[in-house]
Write a protein that holds these residues in place. Structure first.
Motif, mmCIF file in Angstrom:
data_model
loop_
_atom_site.group_PDB
_atom_site.id
_atom_site.type_symbol
_atom_site.label_atom_id
_atom_site.label_comp_id
_atom_site.label_asym_id
_atom_site.label_seq_id
_atom_site.Cartn_x
_atom_site.Cartn_y
_atom_site.Cartn_z
ATOM 1 N N UNK A 382 20.852 -25.920 28.269
ATOM 2 C CA UNK A 382 19.619 -25.407 28.836
ATOM 3 C C UNK A 382 19.358 -24.301 28.852
ATOM 4 N N UNK A 383 20.545 -23.208 28.687
ATOM 5 C CA UNK A 383 20.317 -21.792 28.674
ATOM 6 C C UNK A 383 20.621 -21.384 27.509
ATOM 7 N N UNK A 384 20.694 -22.136 26.596
ATOM 8 C CA UNK A 384 21.066 -21.562 25.030
ATOM 9 C C UNK A 384 22.140 -20.638 24.873
ATOM 10 N N UNK A 544 17.663 -11.114 23.712
ATOM 11 C CA UNK A 544 18.817 -11.983 24.112
ATOM 12 C C UNK A 544 18.428 -13.595 23.986
ATOM 13 N N UNK A 545 17.383 -14.124 24.042
ATOM 14 C CA UNK A 545 17.143 -15.574 23.874
ATOM 15 C C UNK A 545 15.981 -15.782 22.822
ATOM 16 N N UNK A 546 16.341 -15.422 21.679
ATOM 17 C CA UNK A 546 15.303 -15.597 20.404
ATOM 18 C C UNK A 546 15.105 -17.224 20.251
ATOM 19 N N UNK A 547 16.198 -17.873 20.451
ATOM 20 C CA UNK A 547 16.011 -19.484 20.264
ATOM 21 C C UNK A 547 14.967 -20.112 21.270
ATOM 22 N N UNK A 548 15.227 -19.446 22.256
ATOM 23 C CA UNK A 548 14.092 -20.207 23.380
ATOM 24 C C UNK A 548 12.611 -19.520 23.042
ATOM 25 N N UNK A 549 12.562 -18.590 22.570
ATOM 26 C CA UNK A 549 11.106 -17.871 22.386
ATOM 27 C C UNK A 549 10.544 -18.649 21.070
ATOM 28 N N UNK A 550 11.562 -18.768 20.155
ATOM 29 C CA UNK A 550 11.051 -19.610 18.934
ATOM 30 C C UNK A 550 10.564 -20.972 19.153
ATOM 31 N N UNK A 551 11.181 -21.687 20.177
ATOM 32 C CA UNK A 551 10.899 -22.913 20.363
ATOM 33 C C UNK A 551 10.287 -23.280 21.823
#
Length: 589
Positions: A382-384, A544-551
Motif C-alpha cells: 500500500x505504501x509502494x 519519492x512516490x512516482x508509481x503512486x502518482x502515475x496510477x
C-alpha cells in the motif's frame, strides 16, 4: 428421568470443578436441565434476543440428545438462523457474534436473577457445546457488618461482582510448558489488592476488582497473566533469574468509605524493583452501579498496561540485552514492528520484515509474529516501498496466508484478526474485512491499536461517523502512532467539509517519510487553497512516490471504497497540481 451421561465436552476451569462434575453425573438429569433452560429463557433478566434464545434452546437440546458432535456453526446457522445451504462461517460470522451475545447474557443472568439457581448452563469460549454444572449450594448474600443504610444493598452487588468475575474469566492467559516453542513474552503477576478497610464487603470488592482486571488483561495475548498467591509476600522486591518468572507485578490497595471506594494501583519491574506506572481511581458504591463501576475501573487499569505502546511495551522496548537468546529476539521483532509503525518509514521496513520472517521460522506457532508479518507485507504494497533486492516482493496473497496462519494458531488473538481484516480489505473483500474487525472489537474493546485500525477501515469504507469516532478514541487512549491517527482524522475533517480542522490535523504530527501522509496532505492543502503547501507535497510525491502518482485513480480506489469519495479526493488532488496521466495538471498560482 433420563440422567445425563455427558455434562458438556469442554474442559473444566478448575480442579474443584472437575471433582464436582464427576460427583453430579448421577443426579443431574435431562429434565432438570430443561427446567433450568425454561427458567432462563422466560426470565425478564435474561437480556437476549429471540434469536439468542432459540440458539440456547437448540444447543441444549442437542447436547441432551447426545449429539454434541453436530453442534457446529453450519448446523446452527441453517437450523436456527435460517441460513441456506451456501452458508460459510468464514465469511459470515453471525454464529460467532451471536454466541458472544449469548455468553454475555448468560453471565449477566447468573449474577442477577439466577444468582441462587442450582444449575448453571454456560457455553465455554471456543465451542458452541453447552456445559451444565450444579452448584454445591445456592449462593447467599453476604451479611452486612456496617449499619450504614447505603451499605445495605452492597452485599448482593459485591457477591454478583465476584460471580461475574468467576463466570466471565475462568482462566488466565496461556502458561506454556515448552519454553523452546514460545517467545519470551512478558509475564505479569497480578497480586490480590490489599483491603485497607477490612470491614463490611470491602474484601469482596477487592477480590472482585482483582479478578475483573485479570480477566480483562488476559485478552491481550502478548502478555501472559499470572494470578498472584495472597501468601506471596515477596512482591516485586526479589530479582528473578528464571525466564519463566514474571518480569512485572501489578499490585495495589483498596480503601472503602461509606459511599465510595478508592483503588491505588502500581506496576513494578521485578528485576530492579522500580515503579514503572502508578495511578488511582475512585468508584461509586451505589449497588445498582457497582458491577458497571468495577468493570470501567478495570478497563482504565488494563488499557495502559496491555495495549501496544503501553506501559509494558515501553519497559520491554527500553531493554538492551547483550547476546539475547532466540526467544527474546523473536519477541523483540514484534517490538521493532511497533517502533517502525510510529513513523511508517520505508527505510526501516526491510529490516523489520526480515526480523519477523526469521521469528516465524524459529517459532512457527507465534501467532502475533505471523500477524505483524502479514501487516508488513500489506504495508509494502500500500505504501509502494522500493523492493529490497535481498527479499522477494510482497504480495497480497502472502499477506492473506500469513494472516490466516495467525488466526489458525490463535482465533482470539486480536493482532491476528486485525491482520486478517487488513489483508482482506486490500484484497477488495471489504465487507468481510469489516465483519472480522467488528468481531475483534467485541473480543477486546480495550485494544486501542485495533480500535484505531478498524476505525480507519470503517471510515474509508464510507462509514465515516463511526469510523472517525473510533479513530479519535484510539488517539486519545493510545500513546502510539499519532501521525497515523491524525492523518486519518484529517481525512475525517476533509470529508466532513471542515477544511480548517483538516489542516490542523495534517500538520499536527507529520510523517515525513510516508507517501500516504503526503497524499492526504496534498488533497487537504489543495482543497483549502494553500498553494505553497500543496506544491511542496506535490514535489515530494513526484520525487519519492512516482508509481503512486502515475496510477493515481487506482491507488486512491485501493484505499477509499465509495466511488463518490474517490472522485472528490481526486478533484482535490487536481487542485494541488496532481493528476492522473492524461488528465493534465493544473498550474498553481
Amino acid at each position: 428421568m433420563r440422567e445425563l451421561s455427558i455434562l458438556g465436552s469442554s474442559p473444566v476451569a478448575s480442579t474443584a470443578g472437575a471433582s464436582f462434575e464427576r460427583a453430579v453425573t448421577s443426579t443431574l438429569t435431562a429434565e432438570s436441565v430443561r427446567t433450568q433452560l425454561h427458567r432462563i429463557v422466560n426470565s425478564p433478566d435474561f437480556d437476549a434476543t429471540e434469536r439468542s434464545r432459540r440458539f440456547l434452546g437448540y444447543v441444549v437440546e442437542e447436547e441432551i440428545a447426545g449429539r454434541a458432535d453436530r453442534i457446529k456453526a453450519y448446523a446452527i446457522a441453517t437450523e436456527v438462523f435460517g441460513r441456506d445451504a451456501s452458508f460459510d462461517a468464514h465469511s459470515d460470522p453471525v454464529v460467532r457474534v451471536e454466541a458472544g451475545h449469548l455468553r454475555r447474557a448468560l453471565n449477566l443472568y447468573y449474577v442477577t436473577a439466577g444468582i441462587s439457581d442450582e444449575i448453571v448452563i454456560s457455553i465455554p469460549k471456543g465451542s458452541y457445546v453447552p456445559k451444565f454444572d450444579m452448584r454445591p449450594s445456592p449462593m447467599r448474600p453476604v451479611r452486612v457488618a456496617s449499619p450504614a443504610r447505603r451499605w445495605r444493598a452492597v452485599p448482593i452487588a459485591a457477591a454478583c461482582l465476584l460471580a461475574l468475575a468467576t463466570l466471565s474469566w475462568p482462566t488466565v492467559n496461556r502458561i506454556r510448558s515448552d519454553r523452546q516453542q514460545a517467545p519470551a513474552l512478558p509475564r505479569l503477576l497480578v497480586r490480590p489488592f490489599d483491603d485497607l478497610t477490612n470491614t463490611g464487603n470491602s474484601q469482596a470488592i477487592a477480590r472482585g476488582l482483582t479478578q475483573e482486571i485479570i480477566g480483562q488483561i488476559a485478552k491481550f495475548k502478548d502478555i501472559v497473566t499470572v494470578a498472584g498467591d495472597p501468601r506471596d509476600d515477596q512482591g516485586a522486591s526479589a530479582a528473578r533469574s528464571s525466564a519463566s518468572d514474571p518480569r512485572y507485578v501489578l499490585a495495589g490497595d483498596i480503601n472503602v468509605t461509606d459511599n465510595e471506594f478508592r483503588l491505588r494501583a502500581r506496576v513494578l519491574n521485578r528485576v530492579d524493583n522500580t515503579v514503572i506506572w502508578a495511578n488511582s481511581y475512585t468508584g461509586d458504591l451505589q449497588a445498582s452501579k457497582l458491577i458497571e463501576t468495577v468493570t470501567d475501573i478495570a478497563r482504565q487499569v488494563v488499557t495502559p498496561l496491555g495495549q501496544p505502546y503501553g506501559v509494558i511495551y515501553r519497559a520491554d522496548a527500553s531493554q538492551r540485552l547483550q547476546n539475547a537468546p532466540d526467544d527474546w529476539q523473536a519477541y523483540a521483532c514484534t517490538l521493532s514492528y511497533y517502533a517502525y509503525r510510529v513513523s511508517l518509514d520505508g527505510k526501516k521496513h526491510p529490516s523489520v520484515r526480515k526480523c519477523l520472517e526469521d521469528a516465524v521460522r524459529r517459532f512457527p506457532d507465534y501467532a502475533t509474529a505471523w500477524a505483524l508479518l502479514s501487516q508488513a507485507y500489506v504495508d509494502e504494497i500500500r505504501f509502494r516501498y522500493p523492493i529490497d533486492p535481498s527479499s522477494s516482493p510482497a504480495s497480497i496473497d502472502r499477506a492473506l496466508e500469513a494472516a490466516r496462519r495467525a488466526v489458525e494458531l490463535d482465533p482470539e488473538n486480536i493482532r491476528a484478526l486485525q491482520a486478517q481484516m487488513f489483508a482482506l480489505y486490500f484484497h477488495g473483500e471489504v465487507e468481510t474485512a469489516l465483519k472480522i474487525g467488528e468481531r475483534a472489537l467485541g473480543l477486546n474493546p480495550n485494544d486501542t491499536e485495533l480500535v484505531g485500525e478498524y476505525g480507519y477501515r470503517l471510515a474509508l469504507a464510507g462509514h465515516w461517523p463511526r469510523g472517525c469516532d473510533l479513530m479519535n478514541e484510539a488517539r486519545e487512549r493510545n500513546p502510539g502512532p499519532l501521525a497515523y491517527y491524525e492523518s486519518g482524522l484529517a481525512l475525517c475533517s476533509y470529508f466532513k467539509g471542515d477544511l480548517r480542522e483538516a489542516v490542523m490535523w495534517i500538520t499536527k504530527t507529520p510523517a515525513p517519510e510516508n507517501p500516504n501522509y503526503h497524499l492526504i496532505a496534498a488533497a487537504v492543502y489543495g482543497e483549502a487553497g494553500q498553494t505553497i503547501e500543496a506544491a511542496l507535497e506535490r514535489a515530494w510525491l513526484e520525487a519519492h512516490a512516482p508509481q503512486l502518482v502515475a496510477n493515481l485513480r487506482s491507488e486512491v480506489a485501493l484505499r477509499v471504497v465509495r466511488p463518490e469519495d474517490v472522485d472528490r479526493f481526486l478533484q482535490s488532488l487536481r487542485k494541488a497540481g496532481i493528476a492522473s496521466p492524461g488528465e493534465g495538471k493544473r498550474k498553481l498560482d
